[in-house]
Design an enzyme around this catalytic site. Structure first.
Site, PDB file in Angstrom:
ATOM      1  N   GLU A   1     -25.171 -35.362  36.834  1.00  0.00           N
ATOM      2  CA  GLU A   1     -24.344 -36.581  36.755  1.00  0.00           C
ATOM      3  C   GLU A   1     -24.656 -37.568  37.883  1.00  0.00           C
ATOM      4  O   GLU A   1     -23.741 -38.073  38.544  1.00  0.00           O
ATOM      5  CB  GLU A   1     -22.856 -36.199  36.779  1.00  0.00           C
TER       6      GLU A   1
ATOM      7  N   GLU B   1     -22.459 -29.988  29.634  1.00  0.00           N
ATOM      8  CA  GLU B   1     -21.043 -29.692  29.871  1.00  0.00           C
ATOM      9  C   GLU B   1     -20.235 -30.475  28.858  1.00  0.00           C
ATOM     10  O   GLU B   1     -20.505 -31.650  28.624  1.00  0.00           O
ATOM     11  CB  GLU B   1     -20.571 -30.195  31.252  1.00  0.00           C
TER      12      GLU B   1
END
Ligand SMILES: *[C@@H]1O[C@H](CO)[C@@H](O)[C@H](O)[C@H]1NC(C)=O
Length: 465
Positions: free
Chosen positions: A312, A404
């Protein structure tokens, strides 16, 4: 994502319905009326009596895809027809049944791009009044499917296990979806409550970070992964890399939050600029070397892993993404070359974790392209727009997966939506077992779905050629 420190990364658009007052929109050939009581807002739009008469409202759309549209209107002179416009293009005709006072009617589904989108109604039969537009996200539209992916490992010396793992992913990609679960305890919960065991175990190198070890952190993640491999499962590792130094360690910024930008003063760009003799540069190497020790233990046990470091990045909430994409990419390259070339570790399938072209390390550094998506509870849509973004980013030459999720995508929607994510890994704790993000009955349906691969269906993936 880390445990309850959740929902920082959110790619969803207007999931909650939003209402726009017609009279606050752009009015062409029409005016604001107040004579018919019961309207919401400051009035309603009236005077549709010429072909070009139009009212347009302007929602700001952050996720392209399908949205439901509902209209509050009045049609005191009997049934009328109106034309729906999206960015001035006709998007269907809507019949407004006779209605004195105010009624609402579903205008069905419209497809919207991102940005400021004009949603309008154009006269058609005219002689009706419009009070409100209500818009809610229903899905992410249609993905662009897969095509065959046959890329060789980016590490030319990849072990037989790593090669087989990537090959296996490429083989199932587009036809099946691998189930995955972060954290051994949550994986056990799935086995015990859903009745099936995920194919992929997600683990974290977090507690091997030297600045955590120095504070007494310990981990059994490597032992757990080796045991999982012995059961025939696939392992993936993320690394919530606690900053090498500069931990703030005050209330709310505790040392164990040191992977968050807000809890460290560590400046990755400055450290990299120091060059190889710099103190902070050397600390970066010290930390990578500490993780190399753990990856070597896995390698020695013949365990290949899907390795997803520096995740991320574009969010900037982790220190490795806090100083811009150039520093991030330099660090990515350093992690890769240190582990692969310096330490000679070749048991990794390299998993990148961004759909942003400014942050994508490039196909030469990525075997698999992923994003993390946390939608609102119960939103099992296929996330086709993110899928398409990754496909564009990689030129369609990489397996695409959901590293995720908070909410598991519906396999049927993935298929119908043309977004066949090769795998998903549900985050730990409440995301899987809380009953809200994913209901137990939904999980049972998914885990028993013909296209979803569970541990018992993995077979001898390590011999895939
Ligand atoms: C962090 O702060 C706590 C509380 O003040 C203290 O006990 C602990 O030693 C500190 N740890 C580090 C690594 O500075």
């Amino acid at each position: 994502m880390l445990r309850s420190l959740s929902t920082a990364f959110c790619l969803v658009g207007l999931t909650v319905a939003q209402t726009f007052q017609a009279e606050a929109g752009t009015l062409i050939g029409v005016t604001t009326g107040t004579a018919t009581s019961g309207y919401n807002g400051a009035g309603y739009v009236t005077g549709f009596d010429a072909d070009a008469d139009t009212v347009t409202v302007w929602p700001w759309i952050t996720q392209a895809g399908s949205y439901s549209l509902t209209i509050r209107y009045s049609a005191p002179y009997g049934e009328k027809k109106t034309t729906i416009l999206v960015n001035s293009a006709t998007s269907g005709e809507l019949t407004l049944p006779s209605c004195t006072g105010w009624c609402t009617i579903s205008a069905g589904t419209i497809t919207m791009p991102t940005g400021s989108v004009g949603v309008g109604l154009k006269s058609n039969w005219g002689y009706y009044d419009v009070d409100e537009f209500t818009i809610a996200y229903t899905g992410s539209g249609t993905g662009t499917g897969t095509g065959t992916v046959t890329s060789s490992p980016i590490d030319g010396s990849a072990t037989a296990g790593a090669k087989a793992l990537l090959k296996y992913m490429q083989k199932i990609y587009g036809s099946y979806y691998l189930s995955g679960q972060q954290d051994p305890a949550s994986l056990l919960w799935v086995t015990q409550n859903v009745g099936k065991t995920p194919a992929i175990l997600g683990s974290d190198f977090i507690e091997y970070s030297p600045s955590r070890v120095a504070n007494g952190a310990t981990s059994t993640a490597v032992e757990d992964a080796i045991a999982w491999d012995a059961r025939g499962g696939i392992n993936t590792f993320v690394w919530h890399w606690n900053a090498p130094t500069g931990l703030i360690n005050t209330s709310g910024k505790e040392w164990w939050r040191g992977f968050y930008t807000d809890s460290t003063t560590f400046d990755v760009a400055a450290a990299l600029n120091e060059g190889t003799s710099g103190t902070n540069y050397k600390l970066l190497l010290r930390d990578i070397d500490a993780i190399a020790v753990q990856i070597k233990r896995l390698s020695d046990a013949n365990v290949p892993i899907l390795f997803r470091p520096l995740h991320e990045p574009e969010g900037a909430w982790f220190w490795w993404g806090a100083k811009g994409s150039a520093a991030f990419k330099t660090l990515w390259s350093l992690v890769y070359t240190r582990l692969v070339n310096y330490h000679g570790l070749h048991n990794m399938v390299w998993v990148c974790n961004t759909a942003d072209s400014n942050w994508y390390p490039g196909n030469s550094y990525c075997d698999i392209a992923t994003v993390d998506i946390y939608t609102s509870a119960g939103d099992h849509s296929a996330q086709s727009s993110q899928y398409n973004a990754l496909k564009t980013l990689t030129g369609g030459s990489r397996v695409i997966a959901l590293a995720e999720v908070g909410v598991v995508p519906d396999p049927d929607l993935m298929t119908s939506g043309g977004a066949p994510w090769a795998y998903w890994v549900t985050w730990a704790g409440d995301f899987v077992s809380g009953g809200s993000y994913n209901s137990l009955s939904f999980l049972k349906t998914v885990y028993n779905h013909a296209k979803v691969i569970t541990l018992d269906e993995l077979g001898s993936w390590k011999s895939t050629t």
